[in-house]
Scaffold this active site. Structure first.
Site, PDB file in Angstrom:
ATOM      1  N   ARG A  46       0.534  -1.746  -0.072  1.00 37.65           N
ATOM      2  CA  ARG A  46      -0.121   0.262  -0.281  1.00 37.65           C
ATOM      3  C   ARG A  46       0.997   1.420   0.076  1.00 37.65           C
ATOM      4  O   ARG A  46       0.651   2.603  -1.091  1.00 37.65           O
ATOM      5  CB  ARG A  46      -1.295   0.066   1.734  1.00 37.65           C
ATOM      6  CG  ARG A  46      -1.447   1.230   1.400  1.00 37.65           C
ATOM      7  CD  ARG A  46      -2.713   1.429   2.426  1.00 37.65           C
ATOM      8  NE  ARG A  46      -3.290   0.083   3.474  1.00 37.65           N
ATOM      9  CZ  ARG A  46      -2.217   0.592   4.458  1.00 37.65           C
ATOM     10  NH1 ARG A  46      -1.940   1.998   4.382  1.00 37.65           N
ATOM     11  NH2 ARG A  46      -2.432  -0.382   6.005  1.00 37.65           N
ATOM     12  N   TYR A  98     -16.680  16.995 -16.147  1.00 40.71           N
ATOM     13  CA  TYR A  98     -16.643  14.792 -16.532  1.00 40.71           C
ATOM     14  C   TYR A  98     -17.770  14.668 -15.895  1.00 40.71           C
ATOM     15  O   TYR A  98     -17.915  15.433 -14.120  1.00 40.71           O
ATOM     16  CB  TYR A  98     -15.364  14.465 -15.632  1.00 40.71           C
ATOM     17  CG  TYR A  98     -16.407  12.847 -15.767  1.00 40.71           C
ATOM     18  CD1 TYR A  98     -15.692  11.912 -16.650  1.00 40.71           C
ATOM     19  CD2 TYR A  98     -15.460  12.179 -14.782  1.00 40.71           C
ATOM     20  CE1 TYR A  98     -15.916  10.841 -17.013  1.00 40.71           C
ATOM     21  CE2 TYR A  98     -15.920  11.133 -14.287  1.00 40.71           C
ATOM     22  CZ  TYR A  98     -16.432  10.188 -15.596  1.00 40.71           C
ATOM     23  OH  TYR A  98     -16.292   8.991 -15.270  1.00 40.71           O
ATOM     24  N   ASP A 170      -7.458  18.697 -14.868  1.00 39.95           N
ATOM     25  CA  ASP A 170      -7.945  16.811 -15.350  1.00 39.95           C
ATOM     26  C   ASP A 170      -7.563  16.713 -16.925  1.00 39.95           C
ATOM     27  O   ASP A 170      -8.076  17.504 -17.534  1.00 39.95           O
ATOM     28  CB  ASP A 170      -9.543  16.853 -15.716  1.00 39.95           C
ATOM     29  CG  ASP A 170      -9.578  15.434 -15.617  1.00 39.95           C
ATOM     30  OD1 ASP A 170      -9.200  14.803 -16.192  1.00 39.95           O
ATOM     31  OD2 ASP A 170     -10.412  14.798 -15.190  1.00 39.95           O
ATOM     32  N   LYS A 195      -7.888   6.211 -20.011  1.00 39.09           N
ATOM     33  CA  LYS A 195      -8.426   6.314 -20.803  1.00 39.09           C
ATOM     34  C   LYS A 195      -6.996   6.721 -22.422  1.00 39.09           C
ATOM     35  O   LYS A 195      -6.758   5.207 -22.611  1.00 39.09           O
ATOM     36  CB  LYS A 195      -9.406   7.580 -21.299  1.00 39.09           C
ATOM     37  CG  LYS A 195      -9.951   7.726 -20.116  1.00 39.09           C
ATOM     38  CD  LYS A 195     -11.348   6.631 -20.323  1.00 39.09           C
ATOM     39  CE  LYS A 195     -11.744   6.936 -18.886  1.00 39.09           C
ATOM     40  NZ  LYS A 195     -12.736   8.591 -18.013  1.00 39.09           N
TER      41      LYS A 195
END
Ligand code: PLP
Length: 378
Positions: A46, A98, A170, A195
């Protein structure tokens, strides 16, 4: 080194154990200490993992940042950044962005005392007037989805600097190959690596890149404290995808611009929204801040919903699906698919009407893509 070289080499060398040229998938939760009180470079996955580190260093190099962070999804990246704010803080957000980001801000983050206002950041005076004493962050996305509006990132970064506020962009739609927000003065870049960065529609992932060690410490602390990091298998896939980012983006750009030019002269198409066309109202800004336009754009079909649905039902090569940025071409209807959660009046007001179609143009041959739209429009 140039972008193409960094995409192939940044962040990793042949593996020290056996010389593997590709960074191995370190599928392990924990790492043996070298001795009592002597941890190695990694202790628990982690907090850090060699496969993830290779991807994170590569992302930082490509965005021109100093530190990269890989997350389980784009939304995990966004949620982690927003968790760095405190109750009572305020965020200003561009009003055309978005849908998942809108939902996160209004339905999750708002419940934890961080408020958001949505403003049109193409209007810099309105932006300046909206900044409050408790505003901590300006959140941008450009080009916007699905209307392909652009924001002037260096102008917005200057407004934020004058007010002592952080900025975020973004950069999912263009990837660092076509737009580098950190170079334009933005503080934090986020990505859905799902993407273009991964590019093969086979993984979900997210990223944050910064160029300041104080911010990096904050992001790293929250990534570890919240456990929003990406797993090693996904990091491996994204790292493999990145190696071809430059060649894929060039192909996406060429195909999408070619299709946009073809659609523009088609009698059944009433408008093409593509920042690489001179007809785009922000064509000059596109030339200034982007080195290409990527593969996603929208257009309007004459005859409204009925003709739009006919086209969506008639395509053979384009797949009717949400998402974008993969090597295969996709087509979708924002009003009833990606943007259905937006109230109908808001959709209408900003222009996401029933005649609007969005395509994510893949890297197939342009002639085959044109032929498919031609037969579907016939
Ligand atoms: C897809 C997308 C996201 C969300 O990313 P996930 O990987 O789906 O969580 C955020 N921003 C933009 C612009 C996107 O296209």
């Amino acid at each position: 080194m140039r972008f193409q070289t960094l995409a192939v080499h940044a962040g990793h060398k042949p593996d020290p154990a056996y010389g593997a040229v590709m960074t191995p998938i370190y599928q392990t939760s924990t790492f043996a200490f070298r001795g009592v009180n002597q941890p190695g470079p990694f202790d628990y996955s982690r907090s850090g993992n060699p496969t993830r580190k290779a991807l994170e260093d590569c992302l930082a190099a490509l965005e021109g940042g100093t530190h990269g962070f890989a997350f389980a999804t784009g939304m995990a990246a966004e949620a982690t950044v927003l968790a760095m704010l405190n109750s009572g803080d305020h965020v200003l957000v561009h009003d055309d962005l978005y849908g998942g980001t809108y939902r996160l801000l209004t339905k999750v983050v708002a419940n934890h005392g961080v408020s958001a206002d949505f403003v049109n950041m193409r209007d810099l005076d309105a932006l300046r007037r909206s900044i409050r004493p408790n505003t901590r962050l300006l959140w941008t996305e450009t080009p916007t989805n699905p209307l392909m509006n652009l924001l002037d990132l260096s102008a917005i970064a200057q407004v934020a600097k004058d007010a002592g506020v952080l900025t975020l962009c973004d950069n999912t739609f263009l990837s660092p190959y076509f737009q580098r927000p950190l170079d334009l003065g933005i503080d934090i870049v986020v990505h859905s690596t799902t993407k273009y960065i991964n590019g093969h529609s086979d993984v979900v992932g997210g990223a944050v890149v910064v160029k300041n060690s104080k911010l990096a410490e904050l992001v790293g602390f929250h990534q570890n404290a919240m456990g929003t990091c990406a797993g090693p298998q996904d990091c491996f896939l994204v790292l493999r995808g990145i190696k071809t980012l430059a060649v894929r983006m060039d192909a996406h750009h060429r195909n999408a611009l070619g299709l946009a030019q073809w659609l523009q002269q088609h009698p059944q198409i009433s408008a093409v929204l593509h920042p690489g066309l001179e007809s785009h109202p922000q064509y000059a800004l596109a030339r200034k801040q982007m080195s290409g336009c990527g593969g996603t754009f929208s257009f309007r079909v004459r005859g409204g919903r009925e003709q739009a649905f006919r086209l969506l039902g008639a395509v053979k090569l384009f797949t009717l699906a949400e998402s974008l940025g993969g090597v295969e071409s996709l087509i979708e209807h924002p009003a009833t698919m990606t943007h259905i959660s937006m109230p109908a009046e808001v959709r209408q007001a900003i222009g996401i009407t029933d005649d609007l179609i969005r395509i994510s143009v893949g890297i197939e041959h342009l002639d085959d893509l044109i032929a498919d739209l031609q037969q579907a429009l016939a």
